[in-house]
Every structure is written in structure tokens, then in C-alpha cells.
Design an enzyme around this catalytic site. Structure first.
Site, PDB file in Angstrom:
ATOM      1  N   CYS A  60      -5.256  -3.623   2.602  1.00  0.00           N
ATOM      2  CA  CYS A  60      -5.006  -3.638   4.049  1.00  0.00           C
ATOM      3  C   CYS A  60      -6.272  -3.856   4.879  1.00  0.00           C
ATOM      4  O   CYS A  60      -6.800  -4.955   4.881  1.00  0.00           O
ATOM      5  CB  CYS A  60      -4.269  -2.347   4.441  1.00  0.00           C
ATOM      6  SG  CYS A  60      -3.322  -2.499   5.994  1.00  0.00           S
ATOM      7  N   LYS A  78      -9.454   2.132  -1.712  1.00  0.00           N
ATOM      8  CA  LYS A  78      -9.718   1.508  -0.412  1.00  0.00           C
ATOM      9  C   LYS A  78     -11.069   1.958   0.147  1.00  0.00           C
ATOM     10  O   LYS A  78     -11.336   3.162   0.241  1.00  0.00           O
ATOM     11  CB  LYS A  78      -8.581   1.891   0.551  1.00  0.00           C
ATOM     12  CG  LYS A  78      -8.550   1.130   1.869  1.00  0.00           C
ATOM     13  CD  LYS A  78      -7.267   1.510   2.646  1.00  0.00           C
ATOM     14  CE  LYS A  78      -7.086   0.733   3.928  1.00  0.00           C
ATOM     15  NZ  LYS A  78      -5.798   1.093   4.596  1.00  0.00           N
ATOM     16  N   GLU A 105       0.857  -1.197   0.000  1.00  0.00           N
ATOM     17  CA  GLU A 105       0.000   0.000   0.000  1.00  0.00           C
ATOM     18  C   GLU A 105       0.895   1.249   0.000  1.00  0.00           C
ATOM     19  O   GLU A 105       1.955   1.265   0.636  1.00  0.00           O
ATOM     20  CB  GLU A 105      -0.820  -0.079   1.308  1.00  0.00           C
ATOM     21  CG  GLU A 105      -1.768   1.049   1.595  1.00  0.00           C
ATOM     22  CD  GLU A 105      -2.483   0.820   2.941  1.00  0.00           C
ATOM     23  OE1 GLU A 105      -2.097  -0.111   3.707  1.00  0.00           O
ATOM     24  OE2 GLU A 105      -3.436   1.573   3.236  1.00  0.00           O
TER      25      GLU A 105
END
Lengths: 281, 281
Positions: A148, A115, A44
Site C-alpha cells: 500500500c 510494511k 493487505e
């Protein structure tokens, strides 16, 4: 059954030095490709680092999806003949910032994912994505991507699994959160990745980072799990920049049977799950 | 913070000998209570055993929720001052068979839960339940219950967590399925339980069984996980009848915060999860 060689490059980005991080990514991907990798996952926010002081600092380092970092990955993917999945700080056309990942081949950007579940101070910096993880056919492989903390929402992992993903690529920056786990235990981040792979019978490749940054340390422990949930490579060490890789027989993920009468997706009871989709947000 | 003492009695039932199994359960629960247990979990199908040849054999051993096995647990709970969660083979009022669990106190049957996700040959014997896991207030505790394979559906665990459950009790009969995992790895059943606890920040107490039965062996490894996902007792041995127990500070499960800006339930994006409830079944 032909395997796809998947690697995760657990690098140590230099905060704010985008040029250095582009080079670092390039060297890591080239080295992985030299060892046979066909699909390479980067962390990321690989080109910027993670610990922004706030939105202004992030904005100054952000790039659009057609900016030099992602274009560089496309060129690199073309030169090496690989697929690259990596995270960067995206400036959207509206000026909003996103914590995004690109999936690129030599043909161009196959997908951009933003995200959807933001971690901690990210909420003060980034807008949250609202599109599902894409499922992309690249050669014979069907791959998906999330970032994540997204992986900690079983609902979110289920969606690409239901859409046929065989391999879920997860650029991550797993910060070390106190308190430490009991001695001898794997980080819970890895346990959750294993369970997600097993529950959906998909491969999951998590690429974390290392290198303390502004007082934050990282779990490391990049891992590739098979559809039984076992790590087929990794977990990588906590604090060592390194690349892990494994051949992934992705067709194994097409078989959801786990007994003579069970199939982990067909056994779902969606009519009983409607409450999971009630509410906004 | 006051803890509730929770125990799991990993017994070895005798197939088909309901009287013997009632006694076995009674001795195990009494022993756990003698060691301070306030809530005792028994395995799935604790009074009959698991490996039925078919529906006729199961029907011959089935009892209604007001039958002698569950009434016996109510009497036992009253005598010992405990809550008991245990599985039995239920004959419903329609004559259908269910793989069920009862939650009982000395006051009576607080809830009956019917397994909603049936494992393997169970599909040839039992009707599937279609009611959500109940969330019961017993004293200050809010407990829920599901059975074995149910736990492998993250959607199903999420529902009682969203409804406020602090402790999920899981009577199980985990059959050993080939191939074995890599050396040194915990059974994936335990890994999935840990992840489910962590993802929802609830306690999960899984009570498995032991004792080979008609050629089937069992994972054992009963475990109680805390809201961080760590086993606070267990996993128990694979093949040893034993009781594990731990004090569970259930109020910990009311705190879903995992960073300054994150809450594992409030961070969900239900508006993006609607597809999980699409379809029947």
C-alpha cells in the site's frame, strides 16, 4: 515469450472474522486459479480487516508467519499449483505487530515482507519494517512485494527494480480520502502506480479491497500495469468485489531501453542522489 | 492565500532560426503577461529547436548564459515584470555544450540549470550537467527547474522537493515515441508529471512544444499539476501552439500532510534508501 497469468482478488473482508476471511481468500484464490491464474495477489490485512481500534484489538487477531492463516495459504498454493501474495496482521517473535505480506508457494513461505511506510493510525499499532522488499525467483519470474503506502515512495519502488524485479505485487487497502478528485479522473493511487511501473519498466499488480468497514470506504480500482505504465487489466470498479487478471510477459520488464541511447536504470546518476539516503528513519 | 499566475507557452520553434525564435518567445511571454502571468515557462531549447544533426550544428547555434538570448529574456522580464524560465543551447566557458534552462527576472539571471539526464541523441551533442536543480526564492515563491527527461527520475524530483521547492518548472521537448498508448489514455509523460507532483506535494509546470521538426513530432500536452497531482490547467492539445495558465497557491505545497499521521517527506526512510546513491555517474 511466455506470459505469467497474474490475478488480483479485490475481496471484501469481514472485520475481525479471521475464519470467514480465510474462507473468502481461499474461494477467491481457487476461483482465480480455475480461470488460469498462476500468481494471485490478495489485499493487505486480508485475514483480519483493517480498521483496528488500537493495538490490543490487532494483537488479539495477529498471527505469526507460521500461524494458521499463512500455513493455510501454503497448503492452498500447493493444492492449486499457484503462488499467493497476501497481507496479514503479523505477531513477530518479540511480540511486536507488523503489517506484513507473505509470498508463498506449495513449497512454503518464500518471503515475509513487513510494511516499511506506515499509514495514519497504523503508526499507533504496528512496528515499521526495516528490510527492503525481497526479490524472489519463482520459476522464471522475479517478483517483489510491498504494501500500500510503500508504493508512494519512489525510492522504495526503485530498490527492487534495481535488484531485478520484473513484477511488483502490492497488497493494498486504499482508504478513500477527501476531497474527491475532479470528475472523470482516475484515483491518484492508480496514477502513481502507473508512473511507478513506467519509471522502472516493471509490472505492478495492486490488489485493493472493497466493503465499507467501520466508516471507512475504499478506492477499489485494483490494477495491473505493464512496463509502459498502461493498465493491462483494471482499474477494477470502486465498490465491487471482483477478480481481475492478465497474462504478464515478464521478460518485457528485463528490457529497460526506451530509445536508442536510453535505459531507465542505466541513465540514473547515483552519484548525484546521495542526499536521498542522508538521515535516519 | 495569494496565488502566483503561472503560464506555459507551448510554442512551435523554427529550427535553427534563433532570431525568429527569440521573437516568438517574446510575443508568447508578452501575451501571457498581458493575461496576468507572473511566471512564464518556455520549452526546452526554445531559441534553437531540438533536432540537431550533431554537435557541430548545435555549436553553431549555442550561446553562453550571458549571450543575447538570455539577456533578451532578462530585458523582457524587466519590461513585463515577470519571471521567465526557458531552455536554450548553452556554450559553456570550456566550449562544452549543455542543454540548459535559465531562470531570469528583471534583475538578471537567477540561475542556470544544465540537464543532468540526457535523452537519446542529446548524448552525442551535450555534456551532462552535474549540479542539482536549484531552489530559488523569487518574491514569496520558491521555485525549481529541471528539463524534460530529468522529470522521469523520481530521485531528481525529490531533491528540490526536500530543499523546499513549491513549484517545479520543466521546459520540455517531449518527442512522440511509438507505440501510441491505448485509446483514451493520457500520454504517460503527463501521468508521470502528475505522480511526481502528488508524491512530493509540489506544483509542476511542464512546458512542451509543438510543430513537427525534421520528422520528429511532439506530445504537446503542456500541463500544470497541483500538489494533489491533478492538472489545474491542461493538458494542452497535442499539436496546437497555445498558452495555458493557472493561479497556483504555492503555499499549498508547504503542507506535506496527507492524513493525521502522515507527511510525504517526513515519512521517508532515508536510512533505507542509501543504495540509491551507490555508484557513480
Amino acid at each position: 515469450m511466455e506470459a505469467v497469468n497474474v490475478s488480483c482478488c479485490q475481496i471484501a473482508p469481514h472485520f475481525g472474522d479471521v475464519a470467514a476471511n480465510r474462507s473468502l481468500c481461499e474461494r477467491a484464490v481457487a476461483e482465480a486459479a480455475g480461470q488460469g491464474a498462476e500468481l494471485v495477489v490478495l489485499p493487505e490485512l486480508a485475514t483480519t480487516g483493517y480498521v483496528f481500534t488500537g493495538p490490543d484489538e490487532a494483537a488479539a487477531l495477529a498471527e505469526p508467519a507460521d500461524g494458521p492463516s499463512v500455513r493455510g495459504w501454503v497448503a492452498l498454493a500447493g493444492r492449486l499449483g499457484v503462488t499467493i501474495v497476501g497481507g496479514w496482521c503479523e505477531r513477530g517473535s518479540s511480540g511486536h505487530l507488523y503489517n506484513s505480506a507473505a509470498v508463498v508457494t506449495g513449497d512454503g513461505v518464500a518471503a515475509v515482507y513487513r510494511k516499511a511506510h506506515l499509514w495514519d493510525g497504523e503508526k499507533l499499532i504496528f512496528s515499521q519494517g526495516s528490510a527492503r522488499p525481497p526479490v524472489l525467483s519463482i520459476g522464471d519470474a522475479r517478483i517483489s512485494v510491498m504494501i500500500c503506502y510503500d508504493l508512494e515512495f519512489p525510492e522504495w519502488v526503485r530498490l527492487p527494480a534495481l535488484a531485478g524485479a520484473q513484477l511488483l505485487c502490492v497488497p493494498a487497502n486504499w482508504p478513500v480520502m477527501p476531497p474527491p478528485g475532479p470528475p472523470g479522473e482516475r484515483p491518484m493511487e492508480v496514477v502513481r502506480a502507473q508512473a511507478a511501473a513506467s519509471t522502472n519498466r516493471i509490472f505492478i499488480a495492486v490488489c485493493d479491497r472493497v466493503g465499507p468497514e467501520r466508516g471507512v470506504d475504499w478506492v477499489g480500482h485494483s490494477v495491473i500495469c505493464d512496463p509502459d505504465g498502461w493498465p493491462i487489466t483494471g482499474p477494477a470498479p470502486a465498490a465491487v468485489a471482483c477478480t481481475i487478471g492478465a497474462g504478464c510477459s515478464l521478460a518485457l520488464a528485463d528490457n529497460k531501453a526506451i530509445s536508442g541511447h536510453n535505459d531507465v536504470l542505466a541513465d540514473r546518476r547515483p552519484g548525484l542522489y546521495r542526499a536521498l539516503g542522508e538521515g535516519n528513519g
